[in-house]
Design an enzyme around this catalytic site. Sequence first.
Site, short mmCIF file in Angstrom:
data_model
loop_
_atom_site.label_atom_id
_atom_site.label_comp_id
_atom_site.label_asym_id
_atom_site.label_seq_id
_atom_site.Cartn_x
_atom_site.Cartn_y
_atom_site.Cartn_z
N GLU A 234 1.51 18.48 14.86
CA GLU A 234 2.40 19.59 15.19
C GLU A 234 1.98 20.09 16.57
O GLU A 234 1.00 20.83 16.70
CB GLU A 234 2.29 20.70 14.15
CG GLU A 234 2.71 20.30 12.75
CD GLU A 234 4.18 20.00 12.63
OE1 GLU A 234 4.96 20.47 13.50
OE2 GLU A 234 4.57 19.30 11.69
N CYS A 268 4.16 28.46 19.37
CA CYS A 268 4.67 27.12 19.70
C CYS A 268 6.18 27.12 19.84
O CYS A 268 6.74 26.25 20.51
CB CYS A 268 4.22 26.11 18.66
SG CYS A 268 4.81 26.45 16.98
#
Length: 530
Positions: A234, A268
């Site tokens: 990720e 993110c």
Amino acid sequence: MTTIAAVSPLDGRLLGHFPVSKPALIQQQLTKSRRAALLWRELPVTERVKRLSPLKKQLLDNLDRLCETIRLSTGKVRTEALLGEIYPVLDLLAYYQKRAPRILRTRAVSTSPFAFPAATARIERRPYGVVAVISPWNYPFHLSVAPLLTALLAGNAVILKPSELCLPVGQLIVDLFATLDLPDGLVQWVIGDGQTGAELIDARPDLVFFTGGLQTGRAVMQRAARHPIPVMLELGGKDTMLVLADADLKRASAAALYGAFCNSGQVCVSVERLYVQQACFAEFLAMLLKGLSKLKVGHDPHGDVGVMTSARQIDIVQAHYEDAIAQGAKASGPLLRDGNVVQPVVLWDVHHGMKVMREETFGPLLPVMPFSDEAEAIKLANDSDLGLNASIWSQDIIKAERLAGQLDVGNWAINDVLKNVGHSGLPFGGVKQSGFGRYHGAEGLLNFSYPVSGLTNRSRLPKEPNWFPYSASGYENFKGFLDFIYGEDSMLQRGRRNQQALQAFREFSIFDWTQRWQNLKLLFSWTRDD
């Protein structure tokens, strides 16, 4: 380095000393994890859920202590610690409490009544064994506990390697899981920097789940490939927000500020590129700057924007700001820096040749750029090596969803920002260089296990038609049989021209419907996939 001093980015206070894990200790921990995993995997999923469920009460009973530990370790404001770190974990646990047993249940798979008349097929889910979870510093609780909890529900043991910048949060996590009725060694942690992460991978866990930046993600993948070990990555994003002329500009401008500056931009899925249709660009920019002036920034635990966690990341933000200004960008003000407090800045007159439009900033900079029409908006949004998240703003939902289908991202939202990453039922992850693998939702739970397929043949015949010996007549019969099964004209026509082949296969009970019905009682004990 034998110990790491944990220092608060808020005021530099010492939060504790933590001993660095040595390779020999890590290997011992892995051995212990394997023993625990063997015990844990034998428990039914319902029992795993039962033993993990008390975590919910532990979280609710200790909200203030948890949020304060997170705040001291990261610098984020208390509300963001509550909503961005604790809430998603509570919701994920509640989601899987209801659904994990069904998601991981053995599934029946249809078999051909002609080729497999006496057979049943199934797909089982099995845990990998020991999962290494390497988590980041921006959301050290949420992005540690979410994969950790999911891995446990799937039947694995976990060794957590938290960021060296947030070790008090790592200690908090292992202490919470120590209160649960789990096998000894099921949840452990290692302490250290990137070298310790490499040593954890070299100890050969069965799966690595990494959350962090692209460069480190590549290093993790290369290290894991030596053994080889499967990985889920990720990674970062350069996430876009597209504001169309028919959008609710008041709502969209408020969302842009929140999406860009929540957790000081250290998310993110932060809005790192804002594209606004030319027809409303000037009006929208004015609203954006007005809202920016009202943000409360600094050390106040109940303010809007807290301090940045990493001094190294502040340097990257500074470099992106200076590069943009050098190339002609205009700014809402100078990039003021007081310790780890960085004042949010809006930039305009930007272009895709600037670092701030191409590289992940991960800080409180918001570049705004106009576009003329929908085609240009999609082209600009997709002009990136990263593809994590995006949002589209329009009062025409059908149009917005059509445009969302053209975005090269793993996740999108219409008329909202950031919130989609917190939806426990939606699998989250990126495309392109934003990584691969998913967590959350059914897909997330399945990713921490692997499928095992099984076929059980209950035929009492001495042989199958495809076994030795072969013959020329057998070849012709097989041809006719395939034509009968897969031909596209009517079954009556296929049966007439292939009578010889069908007669030859009768001795093998190809049409033994009695056996097929006997198998149905087994199928009803599993779930079907079609």
